[in-house]
Design a protein around this motif. Structure first.
Motif, PDB file in Angstrom:
ATOM      1  N   ALA A  30       0.847  -1.205   0.000  1.00 45.79           N
ATOM      2  CA  ALA A  30       0.000   0.000   0.000  1.00 45.79           C
ATOM      3  C   ALA A  30       0.877   1.248   0.000  1.00 45.79           C
ATOM      4  O   ALA A  30       0.612   2.216  -0.733  1.00 45.79           O
ATOM      5  CB  ALA A  30      -0.921  -0.006   1.221  1.00 45.79           C
ATOM      6  N   PHE A  31       1.939   1.236   0.813  1.00 49.55           N
ATOM      7  CA  PHE A  31       2.868   2.364   0.825  1.00 49.55           C
ATOM      8  C   PHE A  31       3.549   2.531  -0.529  1.00 49.55           C
ATOM      9  O   PHE A  31       3.684   3.649  -1.040  1.00 49.55           O
ATOM     10  CB  PHE A  31       3.923   2.168   1.913  1.00 49.55           C
ATOM     11  N   LEU A  32       3.989   1.420  -1.119  1.00 49.29           N
ATOM     12  CA  LEU A  32       4.677   1.500  -2.406  1.00 49.29           C
ATOM     13  C   LEU A  32       3.759   2.030  -3.502  1.00 49.29           C
ATOM     14  O   LEU A  32       4.181   2.834  -4.345  1.00 49.29           O
ATOM     15  CB  LEU A  32       5.234   0.124  -2.788  1.00 49.29           C
ATOM     16  N   MET A  33       2.498   1.595  -3.497  1.00 50.30           N
ATOM     17  CA  MET A  33       1.539   2.101  -4.480  1.00 50.30           C
ATOM     18  C   MET A  33       1.395   3.605  -4.356  1.00 50.30           C
ATOM     19  O   MET A  33       1.379   4.336  -5.356  1.00 50.30           O
ATOM     20  CB  MET A  33       0.185   1.413  -4.295  1.00 50.30           C
ATOM     21  N   TRP A  34       1.279   4.072  -3.114  1.00 47.11           N
ATOM     22  CA  TRP A  34       1.164   5.520  -2.900  1.00 47.11           C
ATOM     23  C   TRP A  34       2.437   6.234  -3.330  1.00 47.11           C
ATOM     24  O   TRP A  34       2.378   7.288  -3.978  1.00 47.11           O
ATOM     25  CB  TRP A  34       0.892   5.817  -1.424  1.00 47.11           C
ATOM     26  N   ALA A  35       3.609   5.691  -2.991  1.00 51.85           N
ATOM     27  CA  ALA A  35       4.883   6.324  -3.330  1.00 51.85           C
ATOM     28  C   ALA A  35       5.078   6.385  -4.847  1.00 51.85           C
ATOM     29  O   ALA A  35       5.552   7.395  -5.378  1.00 51.85           O
ATOM     30  CB  ALA A  35       6.041   5.568  -2.674  1.00 51.85           C
ATOM     31  N   PHE A  36       4.704   5.314  -5.559  1.00 57.32           N
ATOM     32  CA  PHE A  36       4.796   5.332  -7.019  1.00 57.32           C
ATOM     33  C   PHE A  36       3.934   6.453  -7.598  1.00 57.32           C
ATOM     34  O   PHE A  36       4.349   7.162  -8.519  1.00 57.32           O
ATOM     35  CB  PHE A  36       4.349   3.988  -7.595  1.00 57.32           C
TER      36      PHE A  36
END
Length: 296
Positions: A30-36
């Protein structure tokens, strides 16, 4: 500690350890999706990198079991695959498989592909993503250690101090003595707190100060922490180098890799970054904000 199943659905038993691992993996992605999205990675880049991440996570879990099985075989002569896991095995297997599949796709498959979905139209590369991926890994790692606390594994040495907590039922120390009811140092909780603090520190470094060497921070900080905390653990995980535990050996390798990454980034990787955050917005809403002059 709660090593017993939280609930049973038919023949399926759900444990706190597995639940914590699942929550950690979900929070990581979830964090990576937001960061991308926040760093302006296009949809193709986000989808392909996340897909590789899912594959690498699955392979990492298998390697975590494999490494511990090898340790057990060296110690006892019995190869019992799947009975337990070790974090370093999972990290090595996951990172190696991600790098292998990513480079195979970018440098072998994509240049020769005729199908559009196999071609490389990503607006960023792994050199851009690796600047924040360690934050997600650290979050998942922290939840994993919380799961260890509930399971009762990875426990610390016996103690009479106020910090001591009872060891989970059914565990023995390195001498084979039963640990039921013995208060031990909760090294799992201490490591969980350390990892959450480390993830927060890396997030501040990256998003506030645009620091791009978080992989080095994670490797060095965790390597040093793990080497030290091993002196406060007493659970038997086998060994192959006299004088240090398997985790201390990999901690030394991890610190060395972190130091090496600093030089690799400075002289090689920095030049390969595509900086998607400086490219035209790929999100229509961001494009509109940019036109209106309201984009930060």
């Amino acid at each position: 500690m709660h090593p017993e199943p939280l609930l049973t659905i038919g023949s399926v038993e759900i444990y706190a350890y597995g639940l914590c691992m699942a929550i950690g993996i979900i929070c990581c992605f979830a964090f990576l999706m937001w960061a991308f999205w926040y760093k302006n990675f296009n949809e193709e880049c986000t989808d392909k990198m996340l897909l590789l991440g899912i594959v690498a996570t699955a392979i990492g879990i298998l390697f975590a079991m494999l490494f511990q099985s090898v340790y057990n075989y060296i110690e006892t002569g019995t190869f019992n695959f799947g009975s337990s896991m070790t974090f370093y095995g999972g990290l090595i297997g996951g990172v190696a498989s991600y790098l292998g599949f990513y480079n195979l796709y970018v440098y072998v498959v994509a240049p020769r592909a005729k199908a559009k979905f196999l071609q490389n139209n990503m607006n960023a590369g792994l050199t851009d993503a690796v600047t924040f991926i360690p934050i997600g890994i650290c979050i998942a790692h922290a939840f994993g250690r919380l799961g260890c606390f509930f399971a009762g594994c990875c426990y610390g040495r016996p103690t009479d101090s106020w910090i001591g907590l009872p060891c989970a039922h059914g565990y023995n120390d390195i001498l084979g003595q039963n640990m039921d009811g013995v208060n031990v140092i909760p090294v799992q909780l201490l490591e969980c707190i350390f990892l959450f603090v480390l993830a927060a520190a890396m997030a501040v470094l990256y998003f506030k100060f645009r620091f791009n060497c978080n992989l080095a921070v994670y490797c060095i900080a965790y390597g040093v922490w793990r080497f030290i905390i091993e002196y406060f653990r007493i659970d038997d995980r086998g060994g192959f180098i006299p004088g240090i535990t398997p985790s201390q050996f990999w901690s030394i390798i991890m610190v060395a890799a972190g130091i090496g990454y600093i030089f690799l980034y400075k002289y090689v990787l920095k030049k390969l970054m595509k900086h998607p955050e400086l490219q035209p917005p790929v999100d229509p809403r961001r494009a509109k904000k940019a036109e209106d002059g309201t984009e930060e």
